[in-house]
Scaffold this active site. Sequence first.
Site, PDB file in Angstrom:
ATOM      1  N   LYS A  46      17.304  59.808  19.091  1.00 27.18           N
ATOM      2  CA  LYS A  46      18.738  59.513  19.162  1.00 27.18           C
ATOM      3  C   LYS A  46      18.987  58.019  19.411  1.00 27.18           C
ATOM      4  CE  LYS A  46      20.271  63.776  18.675  1.00 27.18           C
ATOM      5  NZ  LYS A  46      19.209  64.779  18.426  1.00 27.18           N
TER       6      LYS A  46
HETATM    7  C1  LIG Z   1      19.614  66.421  18.839  1.00 20.72           C
HETATM    8  C2  LIG Z   1      20.773  67.334  18.668  1.00 20.72           C
HETATM    9  C3  LIG Z   1      21.077  68.332  19.597  1.00 20.72           C
HETATM   10  C4  LIG Z   1      20.159  68.705  20.709  1.00 20.72           C
HETATM   11  O1  LIG Z   1      19.932  67.701  21.584  1.00 20.72           O
HETATM   12  P1  LIG Z   1      18.825  67.937  22.715  1.00 20.72           P
HETATM   13  O2  LIG Z   1      19.052  66.795  23.649  1.00 20.72           O
HETATM   14  O3  LIG Z   1      17.494  67.890  22.058  1.00 20.72           O
HETATM   15  O4  LIG Z   1      19.106  69.244  23.326  1.00 20.72           O
HETATM   16  C5  LIG Z   1      22.233  69.048  19.444  1.00 20.72           C
HETATM   17  N1  LIG Z   1      23.060  68.843  18.414  1.00 20.72           N
HETATM   18  C6  LIG Z   1      22.797  67.913  17.472  1.00 20.72           C
HETATM   19  C7  LIG Z   1      23.756  67.725  16.365  1.00 20.72           C
HETATM   20  C8  LIG Z   1      21.628  67.151  17.564  1.00 20.72           C
HETATM   21  O5  LIG Z   1      21.339  66.256  16.617  1.00 20.72           O
END
Ligand SMILES: *Cc1c(COP(=O)(O)O)cnc(C)c1O
Length: 385
Positions: free
Chosen positions: A184
């Site tokens: 991210k």
């Molecule tokens: C990465 C992601 C998640 C989950 O995030 P985590 O921190 O791994 O739980 C949820 N929704 C979207 C759209 C994502 O890209």
Amino acid sequence: MTDWRVPYYRHDLGDAELQSLARVLAGDILTTGVATAEFEARFAHLLGRRHALGVMSCTGAMHLALLALGIGSGEEVITTPMSFIATSTAILEAGATPVFVDAENDTGNIDAARVEAAIGPKTRAVLPVHLYGQMCDMRALRAIADRRGLAIIEDSAHCIEGVRDGVRPGDLAKAACFSFYATKNMTCGEGGAIVCDDDAMAEKLRLLRVHGMNKTGYDRAREGYTHWDMTLLGWKYNMSNIEAALLLPQFDRIAPKLARRHALARQYEQRLSNVPGIRIPATRANTVHARHVFTIWIEDGNRDCIIEELKAERIGAVVNYRPIHLMSYFRERFGYRPGMFPIAEWIGERTISLPFYPDMSEKQVDIVVDALRRIMMRRAIPAHG
Ligand SMILES: *Cc1c(COP(=O)(O)O)cnc(C)c1O
């Protein structure tokens, strides 16, 4: 295969994060403490909210936001099938049922115009996703939610920096949830956050994220042991000082990294504009796109072999996303079949996310585009006979 010419993703954590981590390790508190609190203050300020709570994932953040609103068994939450599974599994973890609404065919975001038809007597909330980093039409969703008495919780895993029609993540919702997963825009490997304005909701989230205990390890370290009580059934999602230490130095890089991703996206879009068979998702007017991933749609649907051909050229690529309703678990539990959400399915069969991160060079964008051009030109030439 590790020797990528252009890897799909590279993080940019380095010396600043090492120093920040060293400060935490020099102290006594590894679990949720001062660094977490500092992260929360800065994150709340960044988003313009009264509260931010650090947790260990966006999935956990969404789960807790639903629980804090009392949404659970026997109730429905409207969401999109064009997302990572977590958007829906968080709803299931809360005990509620996801109800899907198809996507817009040019952005992939939830189609606000279809939401009202999906509302039933059990509907409690809408959980939209700002896909790829572009905000949904939050004003339209807010108007529907107000008319029908629904809460909105945002899956803002792709969108810390986005703005649309003057609206930012969290502005028009009960809560917005963020991810600091490994790929991210801000990352600590695994992590997440919830922002909200409501004091009572924040207090409940604070309990829910650590077992429903009314004292924390940090309280014990400061004040010495006193008995604590468990006042509600919570979970174990609290963000520790270690994750917070990794996140703190990244605040200063948010703006320059966003500018860099915008420049790379412009280069991709310009250079891909004359490559046949590729469609680029639309960006709405009055929008600052957070540019989390750079995604193209392969019009003829032959996506998987393109990923293989890119792999053969040592170029990383992934798929965001194959639609949630067609995952085996969802088909088996809810009876979903192909054809039920045709736009999400159209995108799901055609989408490729290309290498995209601030440290990527212009030359690397060119390598990816040139490879794609070769691949797509070969396909554009009809076979003999
Ligand atoms: C990465 C992601 C998640 C989950 O995030 P985590 O921190 O791994 O739980 C949820 N929704 C979207 C759209 C994502 O890209």
